[in-house]
Design an enzyme around this catalytic site. Structure first.
Site, short mmCIF file in Angstrom:
data_model
loop_
_atom_site.label_atom_id
_atom_site.label_comp_id
_atom_site.label_asym_id
_atom_site.label_seq_id
_atom_site.Cartn_x
_atom_site.Cartn_y
_atom_site.Cartn_z
CG ASP A 67 26.62 91.44 65.60
OD1 ASP A 67 25.95 92.49 65.63
OD2 ASP A 67 27.88 91.49 65.79
CB SER A 68 25.22 89.61 60.23
OG SER A 68 24.31 90.81 59.85
CG PHE A 146 20.08 95.80 53.95
CD1 PHE A 146 20.96 95.67 55.00
CD2 PHE A 146 19.32 94.91 53.61
CE1 PHE A 146 21.05 94.67 55.72
CE2 PHE A 146 19.16 93.81 54.46
CZ PHE A 146 20.14 93.50 55.57
CE1 TYR A 148 30.37 98.47 53.91
CE2 TYR A 148 29.34 97.04 55.36
CZ TYR A 148 30.11 98.09 55.20
OH TYR A 148 30.31 98.86 56.10
NE ARG A 175 20.14 88.77 59.32
CZ ARG A 175 20.59 89.73 58.63
NH1 ARG A 175 20.21 90.14 57.30
NH2 ARG A 175 21.36 90.45 59.30
#
Length: 198
Positions: A67-68, A146, A148, A175
């Protein structure tokens, strides 16, 4: 040994397969019929664990999820865990909304954050975190990446995530850093006790 990735994103699948290469782990995609869990955690780590546990429960395999999001200091960490749903619409809509909320703000420091979680067959959960520090620009630059990425400026590289070649971004990104930490944790776990499916 098979693991399942709690995502339908083929790019994430390919990236994770490369990072975990050499561990004897095959990464499988999440079955299309798998349920979408409610991401009601209050942190990146909680949401990653929710997704990983849901995938593990459904498939019976060890599961990995992440989750990021983007955390902007002048906005008290927003959009944070709500980055993907900061406002309705496209990535461009969310970028425009973010810039609107940043009008008049001199402090542009921000960071991308990623939490990765792995749920193992014995119920143990490994959770790691990766971050990449940057600055929020006042306009988009670059057509790569993709979300921001075109607004996220990395001072050490003199460009945005949207301008970086993919392999460079993967090397320094939140990530990439989180998944490499996960690899290290899995290596230690396998050395200490080993684990098998089922």
């Amino acid at each position: 040994m098979q693991f399942v990735l709690a995502s339908h994103n083929q790019k994430k699948l390919a990236e994770l397969s490369v990072i975990l290469n050499g561990l004897g782990i095959e990464i499988l995609p999440l079955p299309e019929q798998a349920p979408e869990p409610e991401e009601n955690g209050t942190t990146f780590e909680e949401n990653a664990r929710i997704k990983a546990k849901s995938a593990a429960d459904f498939t019976g395999l060890p599961a990995i999820a992440d989750d990021s999001g983007l955390c902007v200091d002048a906005l008290d960490g927003a959009p944070g865990i709500y980055s993907a749903r900061y406002c309705a619409g496209t990535d461009q809509d969310r970028n425009a909304f973010l810039l609107q909320n940043m009008q008049g703000q001199e402090n542009r420091t921000c960071r991308f954050v990623c939490a990765a979680a792995c749920v193992l067959p014995d119920g143990e959960t490994i959770t790691v975190r990766g971050e990449c520090e940057g600055e929020l620009l006042c306009e988009s630059r670059g057509a790569g990446g993709f979300g921001y990425d075109p607004l996220f400026y990395v001072p050490s590289h003199g460009c945005t995530f949207g301008e970086l070649p993919g392999e460079v971004k993967n090397e320094i990104s939140h990530r990439g850093r989180a998944l490499r930490k996960l690899r290290e944790a899995l290596e230690l776990r396998m050395q200490d006790t080993g684990f098998e499916n089922g």
